[in-house]
Design a protein around this motif. Structure first.
Motif, PDB file in Angstrom:
ATOM      1  N   SER A 223       0.859  -1.184   0.000  1.00 32.83           N
ATOM      2  CA  SER A 223       0.000   0.000   0.000  1.00 32.83           C
ATOM      3  C   SER A 223       0.893   1.230   0.000  1.00 32.83           C
ATOM      4  N   ALA A 224       0.276   2.406  -0.048  1.00 36.26           N
ATOM      5  CA  ALA A 224       1.053   3.646  -0.031  1.00 36.26           C
ATOM      6  C   ALA A 224       1.789   3.812   1.293  1.00 36.26           C
ATOM      7  N   THR A 225       1.196   3.325   2.373  1.00 36.93           N
ATOM      8  CA  THR A 225       1.827   3.444   3.696  1.00 36.93           C
ATOM      9  C   THR A 225       2.917   2.405   3.886  1.00 36.93           C
ATOM     10  N   HIS A 226       2.640   1.191   3.449  1.00 32.43           N
ATOM     11  CA  HIS A 226       3.602   0.087   3.572  1.00 32.43           C
ATOM     12  C   HIS A 226       3.843  -0.481   2.181  1.00 32.43           C
ATOM     13  N   LEU A 227       4.965  -0.075   1.575  1.00 30.83           N
ATOM     14  CA  LEU A 227       5.206  -0.364   0.158  1.00 30.83           C
ATOM     15  C   LEU A 227       5.286  -1.857  -0.139  1.00 30.83           C
ATOM     16  N   LEU A 228       5.759  -2.642   0.820  1.00 28.74           N
ATOM     17  CA  LEU A 228       5.812  -4.092   0.641  1.00 28.74           C
ATOM     18  C   LEU A 228       4.875  -4.820   1.594  1.00 28.74           C
ATOM     19  N   GLY A 229       3.867  -4.103   2.075  1.00 29.33           N
ATOM     20  CA  GLY A 229       2.902  -4.715   2.970  1.00 29.33           C
ATOM     21  C   GLY A 229       3.455  -4.901   4.371  1.00 29.33           C
ATOM     22  N   THR A 230       2.723  -5.666   5.177  1.00 27.71           N
ATOM     23  CA  THR A 230       3.131  -5.946   6.555  1.00 27.71           C
ATOM     24  C   THR A 230       3.079  -7.452   6.800  1.00 27.71           C
ATOM     25  N   ASP A 231       3.758  -7.856   7.882  1.00 28.75           N
ATOM     26  CA  ASP A 231       3.736  -9.280   8.230  1.00 28.75           C
ATOM     27  C   ASP A 231       2.547  -9.578   9.131  1.00 28.75           C
ATOM     28  N   ASP A 232       2.534 -10.771   9.718  1.00 29.35           N
ATOM     29  CA  ASP A 232       1.354 -11.196  10.466  1.00 29.35           C
ATOM     30  C   ASP A 232       1.152 -10.468  11.783  1.00 29.35           C
ATOM     31  N   VAL A 233       2.141  -9.679  12.223  1.00 33.95           N
ATOM     32  CA  VAL A 233       1.957  -8.879  13.441  1.00 33.95           C
ATOM     33  C   VAL A 233       2.023  -7.386  13.140  1.00 33.95           C
ATOM     34  N   GLY A 234       1.873  -7.019  11.880  1.00 31.95           N
ATOM     35  CA  GLY A 234       1.757  -5.615  11.509  1.00 31.95           C
ATOM     36  C   GLY A 234       3.070  -4.870  11.347  1.00 31.95           C
ATOM     37  N   ARG A 235       4.197  -5.575  11.247  1.00 31.47           N
ATOM     38  CA  ARG A 235       5.483  -4.897  11.066  1.00 31.47           C
ATOM     39  C   ARG A 235       5.729  -4.638   9.578  1.00 31.47           C
ATOM     40  N   ASP A 236       6.337  -3.498   9.280  1.00 35.14           N
ATOM     41  CA  ASP A 236       6.550  -3.087   7.895  1.00 35.14           C
ATOM     42  C   ASP A 236       7.578  -3.990   7.217  1.00 35.14           C
ATOM     43  N   ASN A 237       7.208  -4.607   6.115  1.00 38.31           N
ATOM     44  CA  ASN A 237       8.094  -5.550   5.440  1.00 38.31           C
ATOM     45  C   ASN A 237       9.303  -4.880   4.798  1.00 38.31           C
ATOM     46  N   LEU A 238       9.110  -3.676   4.267  1.00 36.43           N
ATOM     47  CA  LEU A 238      10.245  -2.972   3.662  1.00 36.43           C
ATOM     48  C   LEU A 238      11.294  -2.648   4.722  1.00 36.43           C
ATOM     49  N   ALA A 239      10.825  -2.184   5.880  1.00 37.70           N
ATOM     50  CA  ALA A 239      11.761  -1.874   6.965  1.00 37.70           C
ATOM     51  C   ALA A 239      12.524  -3.118   7.388  1.00 37.70           C
ATOM     52  N   ARG A 240      11.826  -4.227   7.533  1.00 34.06           N
ATOM     53  CA  ARG A 240      12.471  -5.467   7.956  1.00 34.06           C
ATOM     54  C   ARG A 240      13.406  -6.001   6.870  1.00 34.06           C
TER      55      ARG A 240
END
Length: 253
Positions: free
Chosen positions: A27-44
């Motif tokens: 999404s625009a907020t999370h470019l690569l989506g989030t994992d199952d606990v809501g952490r940003d995938n791009l950041a990780r």
């Protein structure tokens, strides 16, 4: 990317976004989506790249620091020193590396530093064997005999005359060993015996791909770290090939 982007984008790989729990798509907020606990995938993904590269480079440096002096001593002094060091290397090489690492990590406890140190200690034999073989050929050269004849002590002789003439192949081996260490760390983390959550590495991000549901419906979780892992390892190997070709060209001239 892994050094600059996390700072420029102010990414947070640890804290969860509670509005998109249980995994959401890009999404625009999370470019690569989030994992199952809501952490940003791009950041990780980016912070995980830092960890994977750190483990790869630092563990290879540990192997280098242990292996080069031992190989140098074995090749230069021969005799009992050679027998002890080379037999010790053969003992280390006789064990399946991944199995031994799994055992040691399970005993000490999985963490970034445990994985780094264990991979580093078990990888010294590659550098020791390489240096040993090159020293055997160099120690009989005329300039070494001349240095001995004018009374040059062993330590200055090794540092000034031998190491500069045998260290070229080590640089090439360093790149290949770094790539191998990154794969090894990712494999351990994928098995749950490496870097532990919430800290990210490419291996433990791929851990989620063990689920058939994730594999089939959430490719944004496992495709990016897989691609970056392949690109990084391939790039390091290409760098090693380039160094080897450059050194061979100099030697041939």
């Amino acid at each position: 990317m892994v050094i600059v982007l996390p700072l420029a984008m102010q990414l947070d790989p640890i804290n969860s976004d509670y509005s998109v729990m249980f995994g959401s798509g890009p999404s625009a907020t999370h470019l690569l989506g989030t994992d199952d606990v809501g952490r940003d995938n791009l950041a990780r993904l980016l912070y995980g790249g830092r960890v994977s590269l750190l483990v790869g480079i630092l563990s290879t440096l540990i192997s280098l620091v242990i292996g080069v002096p031992l190989g140098l001593l074995a090749g230069y002094y021969r005799g009992a020193v050679e027998a002890v060091i080379m037999r010790l290397a053969e003992v280390f090489m006789s064990f399946p590396a991944m199995v031994l690492i799994l055992v040691l990590v399970s005993i000490v406890g999985p963490s970034v530093w445990t994985v780094t140190i264990v991979i580093g200690i078990l990888g010294w034999t590659n550098f020791a064997k390489l240096i040993y073989g090159n020293v055997l050929s160099v120690r009989e050269k005329d300039y070494i005999e001349s240095a001995k004849a004018v009374g040059t002590k062993d330590a200055p002789l090794m540092l000034k005359y031998i190491i500069p003439n045998v260290f070229g192949p080590v640089l090439t081996a360093f790149t290949f060993r770094t790539a191998s260490a990154i794969i090894m760390e990712s494999s351990l983390s994928f098995l749950g015996m490496g870097v532990q959550p919430p800290q990210a590495s490419w291996g433990n991000i791929l851990f989620s791909a063990q689920s058939i549901t994730v594999l089939s419906t959430q490719p944004w979780l496992w495709v990016p770290p897989g691609i970056l892992l392949i690109l990084t390892v391939s790039s390091i190997n290409f760098l090693g090939d380039g160094l080897r070709d450059a050194l061979d060209a100099k030697l041939s001239r």
